[in-house]
Design a protein around this motif. Structure first.
Motif, PDB file in Angstrom:
ATOM      1  N   VAL A 125       0.860  -1.178   0.000  1.00 41.94           N
ATOM      2  CA  VAL A 125       0.000   0.000   0.000  1.00 41.94           C
ATOM      3  C   VAL A 125       0.896   1.228   0.000  1.00 41.94           C
ATOM      4  N   GLY A 126       0.374   2.341  -0.520  1.00 42.96           N
ATOM      5  CA  GLY A 126       1.179   3.551  -0.520  1.00 42.96           C
ATOM      6  C   GLY A 126       0.535   4.660  -1.318  1.00 42.96           C
ATOM      7  N   GLU A 127       0.909   5.886  -0.967  1.00 46.05           N
ATOM      8  CA  GLU A 127       0.307   7.062  -1.583  1.00 46.05           C
ATOM      9  C   GLU A 127       1.259   7.715  -2.575  1.00 46.05           C
ATOM     10  N   SER A 128       0.694   8.470  -3.510  1.00 43.94           N
ATOM     11  CA  SER A 128       1.494   9.242  -4.458  1.00 43.94           C
ATOM     12  C   SER A 128       1.934  10.548  -3.802  1.00 43.94           C
ATOM     13  N   LEU A 129       2.813  11.269  -4.469  1.00 45.11           N
ATOM     14  CA  LEU A 129       3.275  12.539  -3.918  1.00 45.11           C
ATOM     15  C   LEU A 129       2.129  13.541  -3.823  1.00 45.11           C
ATOM     16  N   SER A 130       1.261  13.578  -4.835  1.00 40.59           N
ATOM     17  CA  SER A 130       0.142  14.525  -4.794  1.00 40.59           C
ATOM     18  C   SER A 130      -0.818  14.195  -3.654  1.00 40.59           C
ATOM     19  N   ASN A 135      -2.530  15.861   1.985  1.00 43.53           N
ATOM     20  CA  ASN A 135      -2.847  15.318   3.322  1.00 43.53           C
ATOM     21  C   ASN A 135      -3.887  14.196   3.265  1.00 43.53           C
ATOM     22  N   ASN A 136      -3.844  13.416   2.192  1.00 40.00           N
ATOM     23  CA  ASN A 136      -4.790  12.305   2.032  1.00 40.00           C
ATOM     24  C   ASN A 136      -4.155  10.940   2.290  1.00 40.00           C
ATOM     25  N   THR A 137      -2.946  10.922   2.827  1.00 40.46           N
ATOM     26  CA  THR A 137      -2.195   9.668   2.958  1.00 40.46           C
ATOM     27  C   THR A 137      -2.968   8.591   3.695  1.00 40.46           C
TER      28      THR A 137
END
Length: 249
Positions: A125-130, A135-137
């Motif tokens: 799992v992981g978030e993009s830079l945008s 602040n949606n991580t």
């Protein structure tokens, strides 16, 4: 609850038979490792790696298909991985999610197939830079976990790997506080959904530009039970110090 730490190496689309000597050197460097060691080479090397590698190093696959058999040219089933000697499989890696547009549902179906075949699953799992900058991580991580992890997992069959997409292979690393926030969140979500037994026994790995120079600091962070390492796992010179840092954490 004590969790045995895990150093997992993902070779991605790198390596030929000549690279198998690195596994022998790695085993000699860690004859009685203080953590679990896993290497996930290209599918072409799994059988040879499994046959040639000492027992203290596990071998895994980098992906599997959700079906057991069928007209899926170029794909590999979970049963094929087991037959080749794999005991783990990485699923939902951001490169699969982005390059092949794999959805959470796709990942969940693959996890089910892998579990049915007896494989341990590393769900990424992981978030993009945008998403990080917006602040949606935690919303992204929570949604991926809910959609990608089926209800039937156990603490032994599931490993969760947090890999911020913007840190993979870029040299950029989240702050230790950011890593800790996400790992604590993942732990709390696992406990809330599966109960204390599964929630506290599931290992959570960090992945994204882990190097010998930063490994010890990362492994000291709350709820970091090891690492999913990319490029640095290709050579003993780079991967062995990371394993040593984990053994000493």
């Amino acid at each position: 609850m004590t969790r045995r730490r895990l150093a997992a190496g993902n070779w991605k689309m790198n390596g030929t038979g000549a690279n198998l000597s690195e596994l022998d050197a790695l085993a000699k460097a860690h004859p009685t490792p203080g953590c679990d060691i896993l290497i996930c080479p290209p599918a072409t090397l799994i059988s040879r790696a499994s046959a040639a590698t000492p027992a203290q190093i596990s071998i895994g696959g980098q992906d599997c298909h959700q079906n057991e058999t069928g007209a899926h040219t170029g794909d590999i089933s979970a049963q094929m991985l087991v037959d080749a000697g794999a005991s783990y499989v990485i699923l939902g890696h951001s490169e699969r999610r982005e390059d092949y547009e794999e959805s959470d549902t796709d990942v969940r179906n693959k996890v089910m197939a892998a579990l049915s075949a007896g494989l341990k699953t590393i769900v990424c799992v992981g978030e993009s830079l945008s998403e990080r900058e917006a602040n949606n991580t935690l919303d992204i991580i929570g949604g991926q976990m809910a959609g990608s992890i089926p209800d039937v997992v156990t603490g032994d069959s599931l490993v969760v790997a947090y890999e911020p997409i913007w840190a993979i292979g870029t040299g950029k690393v989240p702050t230790l506080d950011q890593i800790g926030e996400v790992h604590d969140f993942i732990r709390s979500r696992l406990e809330r959904r599966f109960g204390a037994g599964v929630g506290r026994s599931t290992r959570i790995l960090y992945g994204g530009s882990v190097k010998p120079t930063n490994a010890a600091d990362i492994f000291a962070v709350s709820n970091v039970d090891g690492a999913l390492v990319g490029g640095a796992s290709l050579s003993v010179a780079d991967f062995s110090p990371i394993i040593a840092a984990l053994e000493n954490a």
